[in-house]
Design an enzyme around this catalytic site. Structure first.
Site, mmCIF file in Angstrom:
data_model
loop_
_atom_site.group_PDB
_atom_site.id
_atom_site.type_symbol
_atom_site.label_atom_id
_atom_site.label_comp_id
_atom_site.label_asym_id
_atom_site.label_seq_id
_atom_site.Cartn_x
_atom_site.Cartn_y
_atom_site.Cartn_z
ATOM 1 N N LYS A 185 0.824 -1.306 -0.021
ATOM 2 C CA LYS A 185 0.014 -0.016 0.110
ATOM 3 C C LYS A 185 0.914 1.551 -0.032
ATOM 4 O O LYS A 185 0.162 2.314 -0.171
ATOM 5 C CB LYS A 185 -0.903 -0.042 1.196
ATOM 6 C CG LYS A 185 -1.918 -1.157 1.302
ATOM 7 C CD LYS A 185 -2.929 -1.438 -0.129
ATOM 8 C CE LYS A 185 -3.925 -0.484 0.022
ATOM 9 N NZ LYS A 185 -5.088 -0.817 -0.879
HETATM 10 N N1 PMP Z 1 -2.869 -7.481 1.792
HETATM 11 C C1 PMP Z 1 -3.002 -6.585 2.660
HETATM 12 C C2 PMP Z 1 -2.304 -6.938 4.244
HETATM 13 C C3 PMP Z 1 -3.671 -5.337 2.669
HETATM 14 O O1 PMP Z 1 -3.337 -4.455 3.721
HETATM 15 C C4 PMP Z 1 -4.144 -5.031 1.294
HETATM 16 C C5 PMP Z 1 -4.845 -3.824 1.415
HETATM 17 N N2 PMP Z 1 -6.018 -3.344 2.419
HETATM 18 C C6 PMP Z 1 -4.123 -6.013 0.452
HETATM 19 C C7 PMP Z 1 -3.420 -7.011 0.797
HETATM 20 C C8 PMP Z 1 -5.066 -5.865 -0.706
HETATM 21 O O2 PMP Z 1 -4.548 -4.805 -1.708
HETATM 22 P P1 PMP Z 1 -5.574 -3.873 -2.388
HETATM 23 O O3 PMP Z 1 -6.366 -2.911 -1.633
HETATM 24 O O4 PMP Z 1 -4.773 -3.445 -3.502
HETATM 25 O O5 PMP Z 1 -6.827 -4.946 -2.979
#
Ligand code: PMP
Length: 495
Positions: free
Chosen positions: A81
């Protein structure tokens, strides 16, 4: 300039060759070397992205399809992120919404907060984050470390409830002067960041050989942006989503939105939803797999212990799905990429804490039965070495020495009528040598408890103590084996 190279394919190859037990030496010569870290950066934001792509060689045992992990925990904030923090802020500045000295408000499972907080620190903005109470304490502390205000909200509320973390963040942004709502779930700057960075990096790192990209949606930014980019380069690249059991996303995709299912609680953090986010473009996804918390955490722990990749639960979930894909594809010329979203340090109090795992029935070994433990016990010793009450103490001590055991049940047919231990008999024999010729029945202690082989190991651990060094395990009415304090200790140590 050989010595200057950092992520050199040749160096990685050499190191890998030195490892014992590597099933196949990865051929990573196709990867082009990039420029990362070869010049100083002006600030930490420049160090975001260009995360390494690392082949999985241990958890993939028996699988012929190569599987690589995109190690997002190499980002300065420890997660994928980081990639969206700056683009979201810049988009808000461009639109004139965010002005100098302003405040960034967001509902986050933690990692987006860190990504935004890093950029905000350098750009002079304040941060307020709302976060559901299921998220780890490590994440709350981390956000506070960056100087953010953190408001914890209840997890178990519907998506439109005023206490829902996203609804609350929206309200706070509205009520705070000169504040913006980062809105990662509907902000196109989120998937666009992955279209601009994650996708091209993977394309280059695999020299266009990637055949499957496996990810999981929180906001869907990663899957949407990366998927769109990879498909723009090669429409045949398969985009696979992993979804936690309890999230509605996989079912929504399977039924193309026809089935409205209720979300249920689950433990994996950062992925899955009870509502489809605007930033998730379901049309880029070719396959969705549902994965349990148990499988996700087990794989995260394996990635750490076997591959040396210290990751969180979402990476475990995605890798579990990626290995399913790799097994099914069964093609050495395919190339599967799994996404290692964040660092395991964020979950030391959870999936890396055996006590927490046990409380949540997440450890496979929690379910081990006494029968399974007996089966796993190997060696020369017969499963039960026993004596009779009529035998002499001398004979009992010889028997223990012969089989290298420290205690014996005293049996009368199939009944355990008493027990003797080497320690007690030795002390008595040393005090008075006449004891050696006494019968076992005269000196024996209480019988060992007898338990059924179907009982869980954990349920009998408390039966074994200093005064009672073993239990007898019964199968179909007869004693089938003995488990001692040391057997149980070895079992507990191994998990
Ligand atoms: N894994 C973790 C630990 C996350 O915090 C996030 C984002 N909330 C994601 C995966 C997924 O990413 P995205 O928001 O791009 O779908």
């Amino acid at each position: 300039m050989e010595g200057d190279r950092r992520h050199s394919a040749t160096d990685a190859h050499r190191v890998t060759q030195n490892l014992r037990d590597v099933p196949t030496i990865p051929d990573i010569s196709f990867m082009t070397e990039h420029e990362r870290h070869r010049r100083p950066y002006d600030n930490v934001l420049e160090a975001i992205g260009w995360t390494p792509l690392i082949r999985l060689t241990r958890v993939t045992k028996g699988i012929v399809t190569p599987v690589y992990g995109k190690a997002e925990f190499f980002n300065p904030g420890g997660s994928v992120k980081d990639r969206i923090g700056l683009p979201i802020i810049e988009a808000a500045e461009r639109s004139g919404e965010l002005k100098p000295g302003g405040t960034i408000v967001e509902g986050t499972s933690g990692n987006t907060g860190v990504g935004l907080a890093i950029a905000a620190a350098l750009m002079g903005y304040k941060c307020i984050f709302t976060m559901p109470d299921k998220m780890s304490q490590e994440k709350v502390r981390l956000l506070k470390a960056f100087g953010a205000d953190v408001i914890i909200t209840p997890t178990a509320v519907p998506p439109d409830h005023p206490d829902n973390y996203v609804v609350m963040a929206k309200r706070i942004a509205k009520e705070t002067p000169n504040a913006i709502f980062a809105n990662q779930f509907y902000n196109e700057a989120n998937p666009d960041a992955h279209f601009a960075t994650t996708g091209p990096e993977l394309w280059e790192q695999t020299s266009g050989k990637i055949t499957h990209f496996v990810g999981a949606a929180g906001t869907g930014g990663t899957l949407t942006g990366t998927g769109r980019y990879l498909k723009s380069k090669n429409p045949k690249v398969q985009i696979v989503g992993g979804d936690p059991q309890g999230s509605i996303l996989a079912e929504h995709w399977r039924s193309q939105g026809a089935n409205t299912v209720e979300g249920a609680p689950y433990k994996v953090e950062g992925i899955g939803q009870d509502k489809v986010p605007g930033t998730l473009d379901m049309s880029v996804i070719d396959e969705y797999q549902t994965v349990s918390d148990r499988d996700a955490f087990a794989m995260a722990r394996r990635l750490t212990r076997e591959e040396g990749l210290f990751v969180g639960g979402s990476a475990g979930l995605i890798t579990h799905a990626a290995l399913n894909v790799a097994r099914r594809v069964n093609d050495p010329s395919a190339l599967v990429v799994t996404f290692l979203c964040d660092t395991g340090e964020r979950y030391l109090s959870k999936l890396y804490n055996d006590e927490w795992m046990r409380e949540n029935q997440m450890l496979d070994s929690e379910k081990a039965t006494l029968g399974q433990l007996l089966d796993a016990k190997t060696g020369e010793t017969p499963l039960v070495v026993s004596t009779s009450a009529a035998a002499t103490v001398r004979q009992a001590l010889r028997l223990m020495s012969l089989h290298d055991v420290s205690q014996l049940p005293v049996m009368d047919g199939t009944n355990c009528v008493g027990s003797v231990s080497e320690g007690v008999l030795t002390s008595k024999g040393l005090e008075d040598s006449k004891v050696l010729d006494k019968s076992v029945g005269d000196v024996m202690d209480a019988p060992f408890p007898v338990v059924d082989d179907g009982q869980l190991v954990d349920s009998v651990v408390k039966l074994v103590n200093k005064n009672n060094p073993a239990v007898l395990v019964r199968h179909a009415g007869t004693v089938a084996g003995i488990l001692t304090r040391s057997d149980l200790l070895h079992f507990l140590m191994a998990r």
